[in-house]
Every structure is written in structure tokens, then in C-alpha cells.
Design a protein around this motif. Structure first.
Motif, mmCIF file in Angstrom:
data_model
loop_
_atom_site.group_PDB
_atom_site.id
_atom_site.type_symbol
_atom_site.label_atom_id
_atom_site.label_comp_id
_atom_site.label_asym_id
_atom_site.label_seq_id
_atom_site.Cartn_x
_atom_site.Cartn_y
_atom_site.Cartn_z
ATOM 1 N N ALA A 1 0.826 -1.216 0.000
ATOM 2 C CA ALA A 1 0.000 0.000 0.000
ATOM 3 C C ALA A 1 0.860 1.265 0.000
ATOM 4 N N ASP A 2 0.183 2.416 0.030
ATOM 5 C CA ASP A 2 0.886 3.685 -0.177
ATOM 6 C C ASP A 2 1.848 4.046 0.946
ATOM 7 N N THR A 3 1.537 3.677 2.197
ATOM 8 C CA THR A 3 2.417 4.039 3.301
ATOM 9 C C THR A 3 3.779 3.374 3.151
ATOM 10 N N TYR A 4 3.781 2.097 2.824
ATOM 11 C CA TYR A 4 5.045 1.376 2.650
ATOM 12 C C TYR A 4 5.801 1.898 1.426
ATOM 13 N N GLN A 5 5.103 2.104 0.338
ATOM 14 C CA GLN A 5 5.755 2.548 -0.887
ATOM 15 C C GLN A 5 6.399 3.919 -0.693
ATOM 16 N N ASN A 6 5.643 4.833 -0.121
ATOM 17 C CA ASN A 6 6.150 6.173 0.141
ATOM 18 C C ASN A 6 7.330 6.143 1.107
ATOM 19 N N SER A 7 7.179 5.389 2.200
ATOM 20 C CA SER A 7 8.228 5.324 3.218
ATOM 21 C C SER A 7 9.515 4.722 2.671
ATOM 22 N N SER A 8 9.388 3.738 1.789
ATOM 23 C CA SER A 8 10.570 3.105 1.200
ATOM 24 C C SER A 8 11.338 4.083 0.320
ATOM 25 N N ILE A 9 10.616 4.877 -0.463
ATOM 26 C CA ILE A 9 11.273 5.865 -1.328
ATOM 27 C C ILE A 9 12.084 6.851 -0.491
ATOM 28 N N VAL A 10 11.463 7.368 0.557
ATOM 29 C CA VAL A 10 12.116 8.377 1.396
ATOM 30 C C VAL A 10 13.252 7.756 2.209
ATOM 31 N N THR A 11 13.008 6.591 2.784
ATOM 32 C CA THR A 11 14.014 5.935 3.620
ATOM 33 C C THR A 11 15.244 5.548 2.802
ATOM 34 N N ASP A 12 15.042 5.024 1.609
ATOM 35 C CA ASP A 12 16.182 4.643 0.759
ATOM 36 C C ASP A 12 17.036 5.858 0.404
ATOM 37 N N GLU B 1 20.965 6.428 1.770
ATOM 38 C CA GLU B 1 22.078 6.680 0.848
ATOM 39 C C GLU B 1 22.777 7.987 1.180
ATOM 40 N N LYS B 2 22.006 9.007 1.501
ATOM 41 C CA LYS B 2 22.589 10.314 1.836
ATOM 42 C C LYS B 2 23.452 10.243 3.094
ATOM 43 N N LEU B 3 22.988 9.491 4.093
ATOM 44 C CA LEU B 3 23.686 9.435 5.385
ATOM 45 C C LEU B 3 24.663 8.259 5.485
ATOM 46 N N GLY B 4 24.642 7.358 4.496
ATOM 47 C CA GLY B 4 25.535 6.202 4.542
ATOM 48 C C GLY B 4 25.182 5.241 5.666
ATOM 49 N N GLU C 1 18.573 18.606 1.654
ATOM 50 C CA GLU C 1 19.543 18.414 0.566
ATOM 51 C C GLU C 1 18.986 17.461 -0.496
ATOM 52 N N ILE C 2 18.340 16.400 -0.053
ATOM 53 C CA ILE C 2 17.772 15.415 -0.982
ATOM 54 C C ILE C 2 16.721 16.068 -1.879
ATOM 55 N N TYR C 3 15.839 16.860 -1.278
ATOM 56 C CA TYR C 3 14.788 17.513 -2.064
ATOM 57 C C TYR C 3 15.350 18.638 -2.927
ATOM 58 N N GLU C 4 16.424 19.250 -2.479
ATOM 59 C CA GLU C 4 17.083 20.275 -3.280
ATOM 60 C C GLU C 4 17.703 19.663 -4.538
#
Length: 351
Positions: A49-60, A64-67, A306-309
Motif C-alpha cells: 500500500a501507499d504508506t510502505y511505498q512512500n516510506s521506502s522511497i524516502v528511507t532509501d 544513501e545520503k547518510l551512509g 539536501e535530498i529535495y534540493e
């Protein structure tokens, strides 16, 4: 026992290295940075569902940004809150949507006032697809037809999942009827049910006249011919016009953005009184343990800014029919509290 000068030198270097490492670790702890493995619990048990899909995009993107190693865990709302309560170190974070406070407003068991009990993190996106649908052969062509019918004494049954995002549109509609047709609002009847498939089945079986659904889950049924038992059509999207205008031009499936705009204000109006119309954007945001180090809050805000920028995440979100919507923690908390107060009025009006 004799120790050579070379051994002493090596030992001294090792001690110095350990001291430097410990010093760096202490500095990291003082700065409140995320470290180790990070578990991101969500208020849904579905991985489709949308909560998992959205959360995965942001979390991934954040990992990556924070290593860091960050994993989304679909544990459901009650379990997610309990898990968050037990971890103030920052190794457990939570992502959820407006149900986090709507559940409290509707008195759902296990929900607390998130603005008192937790720290609110940044908003990250909107699911613009929250919708209401009728059978394709319904006599109600528009939402205005439904409001007029209820105002004239007709009973209109609406399938919803009680207590949250699914119910807030129903509450707003009932409130609008109370304003426009005082005393007739009880003709709009909630049929409380469970998942989206349950709501769909109610419509297929002619047990209800309207269902709460979503563009993502129900658009496929709007393509069916009118004589198909499962054929539906949209009558209302609760999202704001601005939110839908940010959707991809091609929309979703065979329904374009221009077609979706037909179902939002100003084409569809649900009054709240005083020339104000109801809209509802389903927003996703972080929630933190109240005692988590403020340095971690700042770190996540900065990393996401930074990610959204950089812009890549916006394209990823839009490709999945999410509207990018980053607000840093302080601004997000203020914004969501204003939403909660606004919807509290609606819920109180129809009690």
C-alpha cells in the motif's frame, strides 16, 4: 620481560588511534547523529500500500545520503507507536500519515495526541488520490446530486473504514449537509467496513451507494463499461486543486490530470461555512520519540532538505503518483496542528 622500543611505539600508536576513535564517537553522540542500524516503523501492516511505498522511497534516499543501513518495517499503527515509545536513542523512527492524529480525534483505541506525546518530524509527500466513488449507473452524477438527495430526505449509504483518513471526508460531507440542509444530515449513513476490497465489495453487492477509495486502487474500475457490475466513477477527490495540479500530466492509468481536476475544488465544493470549503491532503511525515536527541531531528531535516534540493526524489515520488511535500520539522508540526484543529471543528459539529 623486555619490550622493544618498536613494540612500545606500535602500542602507543594503537592507544592514540583508539583515543581518537572514542573521541570521535563522543563528539558524534554529543551532536546527536544517527548511527548503527535504523528501523523505520510505519502505521500499516501492508507492504503493497501507499504508506510502505512512500516510506521506502524516502528511507532509501535518506539511507544513501547518510551512509546508513535503514529498513522500513510494516508493523501497523499500534505496534509502531509502542515500538517508538521504547527507543529514544534514534535507532527507531516512524513514518505515518494523518491517521496518526485523526485516530485520536475519532477516539480510536490506542491513539494519543501525537503533538503532546511525540516529536513531529518533517513532512515528505502527499498521496493525492483519496477519493469517493459511485457505481457507473448511479443516479447521482455529481457530489452536488448526493448532497441535494440527502437534503431532500433520501438515505445515502457510504462505505468507509472508520476512524481516520477514510472517515474525514464523510464527516466533512455530513457537516456540509448540516449547514446547507439543517436536520437532514443523518440521512447520510456510514457503513463501517474494513479494507479497500471490503468497501469495493459493498458497492458491487449494492449494499452502499458511495464508497471511499483512491485513484490508485479504483481507477481501474472506472474504465469498465457501465453494464459491468464492478464499473465505478469518481465524484470527489478530497485533495486540493494545487496538489492535483502537481500530478503528472498523464495522471494515472487512463485518467489524465485534467480529468482528475474535474473532481476537486472549485468544480466540487464541500462547504465548511463562512465561504470556506473542505479539502484534505493525505500527508506523510516522520514521528519521533519525545526524548530523542534534537541533534538527530536537525540531522534528518538537513539531509532531507539536501535530498529535495537535488530533485531526484521528486521524480521518483511523482512516478508513483505521490506529490513531493517537504517541510522541516518545526514547520511541519505547526502545519499539522493547524490541520488537526480544523478537522476537530468538523468532527465536533456532527457529534
Amino acid at each position: 620481560m623486555t619490550v622493544s622500543k618498536k613494540t612500545l611505539a606500535t602500542f602507543g600508536s594503537a592507544v592514540a588511534l583508539v583515543s581518537m576513535t572514542l573521541g570521535a564517537g563522543a563528539a558524534m553522540a554529543q551532536e546527536g547523529e544517527l548511527r548503527g542500524n535504523i528501523r523505520v516503523v510505519i502505521g500499516s501492516t501492508s507492504t503493497g500500500a501507499d504508506t510502505y511505498q512512500n516510506s521506502s522511497i524516502v528511507t532509501d534516499a535518506l539511507a544513501e545520503k547518510l551512509g546508513l543501513n535503514m529498513k522500513v518495517d510494516a508493523v501497523g499503527a499500534s505496534s509502531a507507536f509502542r515500538t517508538l515509545d521504547r527507543d529514544s536513542r534514534g535507532n527507531t523512527l516512524m513514518i505515518f500519515h494523518d491517521y496518526a492524529y485523526l485516530g485520536y480525534l475519532y477516539g480510536v483505541e490506542g491513539f494519543s495526541d501525537i503533538f503532546e506525546k511525540y516529536t513531529i518530524g518533517p513532512t515528505v509527500s502527499i498521496n493525492p488520490g483519496n477519493a469517493y466513488l459511485v457505481p457507473k449507473d448511479s443516479p447521482y452524477e455529481t457530489l452536488d446530486d448526493i448532497i441535494a438527495a440527502v437534503g431532500n430526505g433520501e438515505t445515502v449509504r457510504v462505505a468507509i473504514q472508520p476512524g481516520g483518513v477514510s472517515e474525514i471526508g464523510f464527516s466533512a460531507l455530513k457537516n456540509a449537509i448540516a449547514i446547507e440542509h439543517p436536520g437532514q444530515e443523518d440521512n447520510l449513513v456510514a457503513v463501517n467496513t474494513g479494507s479497500q476490497s471490503d468497501k469495493n465489495q459493498q458497492l458491487f453487492d449494492d449494499q452502499v451507494d458511495v464508497i471511499n477509495g483512491s485513484v490508485q486502487a479504483n481507477e481501474q474500475y472506472t474504465r469498465l463499461p457501465e453494464d459491468d457490475q464492478k464499473a465505478m466513477r469518481f465524484v470527489w477527490l478530497t485533495a486540493s486543486q494545487d496538489t492535483i495540479e502537481q500530478a503528472p500530466e498523464e495522471g494515472l492509468g487512463q485518467t489524465t490530470r485534467e480529468q482528475l481536476l474535474e473532481y476537486v475544488e472549485p468544480n466540487v465544493n464541500v462547504t465548511m461555512g463562512d465561504d470556506e470549503n473542505f479539502t484534505f491532503d493525505k500527508e506523510f511525515f516522520f514521528i519521533y520519540n519525545k526524548d530523542m536527541d534534537p541533534g538527530i531531528v536537525a540531522q534528518i531535516d538537513e539531509a532531507l532538505a539536501e535530498i529535495y534540493e537535488e530533485g531526484e526524489i521528486q521524480e521518483t515520488l511523482r512516478a508513483s503518483f505521490f506529490t513531493p511535500n517537504f517541510r522541516p520539522s518545526g514547520e511541519a508540526s505547526e502545519h499539522l496542528q493547524e490541520k488537526m484543529a480544523r478537522y476537530q471543528e468538523i468532527i465536533d459539529n456532527i457529534k
